[in-house]
Design a protein around this motif. Structure first.
Motif, mmCIF file in Angstrom:
data_model
loop_
_atom_site.group_PDB
_atom_site.id
_atom_site.type_symbol
_atom_site.label_atom_id
_atom_site.label_comp_id
_atom_site.label_asym_id
_atom_site.label_seq_id
_atom_site.Cartn_x
_atom_site.Cartn_y
_atom_site.Cartn_z
ATOM 1 N N PHE A 66 8.985 22.086 -0.082
ATOM 2 C CA PHE A 66 10.048 22.239 -1.071
ATOM 3 C C PHE A 66 11.250 22.996 -0.513
ATOM 4 O O PHE A 66 12.331 22.952 -1.089
ATOM 5 N N LYS A 67 11.078 23.684 0.617
ATOM 6 C CA LYS A 67 12.202 24.400 1.219
ATOM 7 C C LYS A 67 13.227 23.424 1.790
ATOM 8 O O LYS A 67 14.435 23.663 1.730
ATOM 9 N N THR A 68 12.734 22.341 2.340
ATOM 10 C CA THR A 68 13.632 21.349 2.946
ATOM 11 C C THR A 68 13.663 20.043 2.150
ATOM 12 O O THR A 68 14.308 19.078 2.572
ATOM 13 N N ASN A 69 12.960 20.014 1.009
ATOM 14 C CA ASN A 69 12.860 18.789 0.200
ATOM 15 C C ASN A 69 12.413 17.604 1.054
ATOM 16 O O ASN A 69 13.124 16.607 1.207
ATOM 17 N N SER A 70 11.241 17.731 1.612
ATOM 18 C CA SER A 70 10.727 16.667 2.467
ATOM 19 C C SER A 70 9.217 16.521 2.307
ATOM 20 O O SER A 70 8.534 17.432 1.834
ATOM 21 N N ILE A 71 8.713 15.354 2.683
ATOM 22 C CA ILE A 71 7.286 15.040 2.629
ATOM 23 C C ILE A 71 6.842 14.608 4.020
ATOM 24 O O ILE A 71 7.496 13.786 4.668
ATOM 25 N N TYR A 72 5.737 15.159 4.493
ATOM 26 C CA TYR A 72 5.186 14.806 5.796
ATOM 27 C C TYR A 72 4.065 13.777 5.617
ATOM 28 O O TYR A 72 3.131 14.008 4.848
ATOM 29 N N ILE A 73 4.171 12.659 6.317
ATOM 30 C CA ILE A 73 3.111 11.653 6.311
ATOM 31 C C ILE A 73 2.258 11.906 7.552
ATOM 32 O O ILE A 73 2.686 11.625 8.678
ATOM 33 N N ARG A 74 1.070 12.449 7.337
ATOM 34 C CA ARG A 74 0.213 12.837 8.460
ATOM 35 C C ARG A 74 -1.065 12.013 8.548
ATOM 36 O O ARG A 74 -1.644 11.868 9.623
ATOM 37 N N HIS A 75 -1.530 11.496 7.413
ATOM 38 C CA HIS A 75 -2.807 10.785 7.370
ATOM 39 C C HIS A 75 -2.704 9.530 6.506
ATOM 40 O O HIS A 75 -1.712 9.314 5.808
ATOM 41 N N SER A 76 -3.752 8.745 6.552
ATOM 42 C CA SER A 76 -3.844 7.550 5.719
ATOM 43 C C SER A 76 -5.309 7.298 5.397
ATOM 44 O O SER A 76 -6.189 7.557 6.233
ATOM 45 N N VAL A 77 -5.583 6.821 4.193
ATOM 46 C CA VAL A 77 -6.949 6.490 3.800
ATOM 47 C C VAL A 77 -7.174 5.002 4.085
ATOM 48 O O VAL A 77 -6.413 4.153 3.622
ATOM 49 N N LYS A 78 -8.210 4.718 4.863
ATOM 50 C CA LYS A 78 -8.530 3.335 5.216
ATOM 51 C C LYS A 78 -9.794 2.904 4.471
ATOM 52 O O LYS A 78 -10.789 3.628 4.456
ATOM 53 N N ARG A 79 -9.736 1.729 3.878
ATOM 54 C CA ARG A 79 -10.883 1.159 3.175
ATOM 55 C C ARG A 79 -11.279 -0.125 3.890
ATOM 56 O O ARG A 79 -10.478 -1.029 4.044
ATOM 57 N N TYR A 80 -12.529 -0.199 4.348
ATOM 58 C CA TYR A 80 -12.950 -1.397 5.063
ATOM 59 C C TYR A 80 -14.436 -1.663 4.852
ATOM 60 O O TYR A 80 -15.213 -0.789 4.466
ATOM 61 N N TYR A 81 -14.810 -2.911 5.128
ATOM 62 C CA TYR A 81 -16.170 -3.376 4.904
ATOM 63 C C TYR A 81 -16.942 -3.389 6.212
ATOM 64 O O TYR A 81 -16.439 -3.845 7.243
#
Length: 350
Positions: free
Chosen positions: A202-217
């Motif tokens: 919130f200090k710089t009004n930014s969001i960090y994309i660091r991870h992702s959820v993977k769904r697989y069979y």
């Protein structure tokens, strides 16, 4: 690294340098491979081996260099489609004509042309590895597919967008907050599920994309699993600056843990997808895919707000801006009408 090179590795424990793995290691880490896990070389087989044998070598090689979700997708492709047709054929018997017969057979079975193209691409990958080993000369493979109309991308109209936005703001629950972020940043489904409140600055009004959820069979275990891992590509790890309006909205909803759940457990991608579908149905908005929110963001940014494609590509985590232009933007009826009006105005000025 070819099959032959891998087959000549020492019997002692070796290390393989990889760019990205799914084991939790970071790019440029060294991954230890035990002797029993070393892929064999197809050059050790007499004459020309079968596609089945080469596929096993190919999968053993890829097991350590692609994501687990991608690896299991390879397995499904070979097991369900490629091997039943090509499995016992020798490499030397594969030709463009034989591959066209495979394409025709899959079309008769009702397989989607896009899926057939993926199967052919996987077969060609195996053949290319064999060629790199000097086993065969790569045959010319250029199968023909039925012509398909390009599927029109569905994006929310301005009225639908603001109608959904208003509803989500009134709900003030964790999953609605996540959907609002997707609408205003264009992040992917898996990235939204993995987003934590600690990723919001919130200090710089930014969001960090660091991870992702993977769904697989997993075919062997006959079950679907979800894992928290690295984003889709190295470029997908990024920092997205958000508007003051969105920052103020997030401050009012701020919590702990994952944004989707408000807890320490991440959200299943299907849960977030179903949440969107449920709200579209309640509001009477025509169905759009979850990924279409990403399309809509790019379309509004480039065609609506006039943001340059390079900047939008950075926000979306694309390697090149032409990907953004070719895939993630749509020309709506309103845009066409405005364009025609502008052309008419030019004529009147003349």
């Amino acid at each position: 690294m070819t099959f032959a090179q891998l087959g000549k590795l020492s019997l002692q424990m070796q290390t393989l340098y990889v760019q990205s793995v799914n084991s939790g290691a970071k790019p440029n880490d060294l991954i230890e491979i035990l002797d029993s896990d070393l892929p064999f070389s197809i050059s050790e087989f007499p004459n020309t081996p079968t596609i089945r044998i080469c596929t096993e070598a190919f999968l053993n090689l890829k097991k350590y260099t692609v994501r687990q979700s991608t690896y299991h997708r390879y397995i499904r492709c070979f097991r369900n489609s490629v091997l039943p047709f090509f499995g016992d054929m020798q490499l030397s018997s594969i030709s463009g004509k034989v591959v066209q017969e495979f394409v025709n057979a899959m079309l008769r079975q009702g397989m989607n042309p896009k899926s057939i193209k993926y199967c052919v691409a996987m077969l060609k990958s195996v053949l290319l590895c064999a060629e790199a080993d000097g086993i065969i000369t790569m045959p010319v493979i250029r199968p023909r597919y039925p012509k398909q109309c390009k599927q029109e991308q569905q994006v929310l109209s301005d009225d639908e967008f603001y109608k959904l936005e208003k509803y989500l703001l009134q709900e003030k629950i964790s999953i609605s907050t996540a959907l609002l972020i997707v609408m205003h940043t264009g992040i992917r489904l898996g990235e939204a599920c993995a987003l934590c409140w600690s990723d919001v600055d919130f200090k710089t009004n930014s969001i960090y994309i660091r991870h992702s959820v993977k769904r697989y069979y997993i075919p062997d275990e006959k079950r679907t699993i979800c894992e928290l891992g690295e984003p889709k590509t190295l470029k997908s790890k990024r920092r997205i600056y958000i508007s003051q309006w969105l920052a103020d909205v997030l401050k009012q909803c701020q919590g702990k843990g994952f944004i989707c759940t408000g807890a320490e457990k991440f959200c299943n991608p299907e849960t977030l997808r179903n949440a969107l579908n449920k709200r579209l149905k309640i509001l009477g908005i025509p169905h759009v895919r979850f990924h279409d929110l990403r399309h809509g963001f790019a379309t509004r940014a480039i065609n609506g707000a006039g943001v340059d494609p390079k900047t939008v590509a950075e926000i979306l985590g694309h390697e090149r801006c032409d990907i953004t232009l070719d895939i993630y933007t749509s020309c709506t009826a309103k845009m066409q009408l405005e364009a025609m009006e502008q052309i008419q105005n030019l004529k009147q000025k003349e």
